[in-house]
Design an enzyme around this catalytic site. Structure first.
Site, PDB file in Angstrom:
ATOM      1  N   TYR A  46       0.802  -1.218   0.000  1.00  0.00           N
ATOM      2  CA  TYR A  46       0.000   0.000   0.000  1.00  0.00           C
ATOM      3  C   TYR A  46       0.840   1.275   0.000  1.00  0.00           C
ATOM      4  O   TYR A  46       0.299   2.376   0.104  1.00  0.00           O
ATOM      5  CB  TYR A  46      -0.906   0.011   1.239  1.00  0.00           C
ATOM      6  N   HIS A  51      -4.575   6.186  -0.458  1.00  0.00           N
ATOM      7  CA  HIS A  51      -4.979   6.095   0.945  1.00  0.00           C
ATOM      8  C   HIS A  51      -3.817   6.390   1.899  1.00  0.00           C
ATOM      9  O   HIS A  51      -4.044   6.622   3.084  1.00  0.00           O
ATOM     10  CB  HIS A  51      -5.514   4.685   1.219  1.00  0.00           C
ATOM     11  N   ASN A  98      -9.161   1.222   8.732  1.00  0.00           N
ATOM     12  CA  ASN A  98     -10.439   1.185   9.440  1.00  0.00           C
ATOM     13  C   ASN A  98     -10.303   0.864  10.926  1.00  0.00           C
ATOM     14  O   ASN A  98     -11.306   0.776  11.633  1.00  0.00           O
ATOM     15  CB  ASN A  98     -11.405   0.186   8.768  1.00  0.00           C
ATOM     16  N   ASN A 144     -13.410   6.015   6.796  1.00  0.00           N
ATOM     17  CA  ASN A 144     -13.389   4.959   7.801  1.00  0.00           C
ATOM     18  C   ASN A 144     -12.329   5.177   8.875  1.00  0.00           C
ATOM     19  O   ASN A 144     -12.528   4.798  10.039  1.00  0.00           O
ATOM     20  CB  ASN A 144     -13.174   3.599   7.138  1.00  0.00           C
TER      21      ASN A 144
END
Length: 217
Positions: A46, A51, A98, A144
């Protein structure tokens, strides 16, 4: 575009040049500790996704302020240092997005700070790519990570800096959008945005959040 579609031209995307700025001093500087947290997902998979723009803002602040963000704890990796006589903590959660609230809860307990002394930096689909917005608090607005933080610390009243990552196109949903990388065309806009976030954080620490909002929003 998928997570695996890596562009060879994006190596420098999240390593902008540090900009030097002359220090400004308020008449009565605030000496309280600040904990600055960039949200994202841990792991190489990631690393450069939309994000994780909060992580890259922390990386630039760490370089500017010569703070090593290498202290690995169960909920966050962090570094401690100073900026203009202010004690600061830079942190990146080791939880997934989250569950960001678990990391924030840990940092509150670990450093004995109030929610108002935590600044959270994160991605925002509702803003165009590269736009930033500073706010003293508010609802999660569908994010989130922010929802998790509010649930864990039981308040919406903590400062945050939102970094625009743009809306998903018609072909993909929100999840694929935030987990994809920025395009080559967006690279400079994001690099500039990360610089502005760092400038805004220095303004917030040297002066206050109202000045930072007026100057950078």
């Amino acid at each position: 575009m998928t997570i695996e579609s890596v562009s060879n031209n994006q190596e420098s995307l999240f390593a902008p040049e540090e900009r030097t700025r002359p220090p400004r001093h308020t008449e009565e500087p605030d000496r309280t500790k600040k904990v600055i947290v960039g949200l994202g997902n841990p792991g190489d998979r990631y690393r450069n996704t939309r994000h994780n723009v909060g992580f890259h803002c922390i990386d630039l602040l760490a370089r500017r302020w010569s703070i090593d963000v290498k202290e690995r704890r169960s909920k966050a990796v962090l570094g401690r240092g100073r900026f203009q006589e202010r004690e600061v903590v830079l942190a990146k959660p080791r939880t997934f997005m989250n569950r960001s609230g678990e990391a924030i809860n840990y940092l509150v307990a670990r450093f004995g700070v109030k929610p108002a002394d935590i600044v959270v930096i994160y991605d925002e689909m509702a803003l165009p790519v590269g736009r930033i917005r500073i706010r003293p608090g508010g609802s999660p607005a569908g994010h989130n990570g922010i929802r998790s933080i509010i649930e864990e610390i039981h308040t919406q009243n903590f400062p945050r800096v939102r970094v625009g990552i743009g809306q998903p196109d018609m072909k993909g949903g929100q999840v694929s959008h935030v987990l994809n990388r920025f395009t080559d065309e967006e690279a400079q806009e994001i690099t500039d945005a990360i610089q502005r976030v760092a400038d805004a954080m220095e303004c917030l620490l040297e002066e206050n959040i109202t000045v930072a909002m007026n100057r950078f929003n």
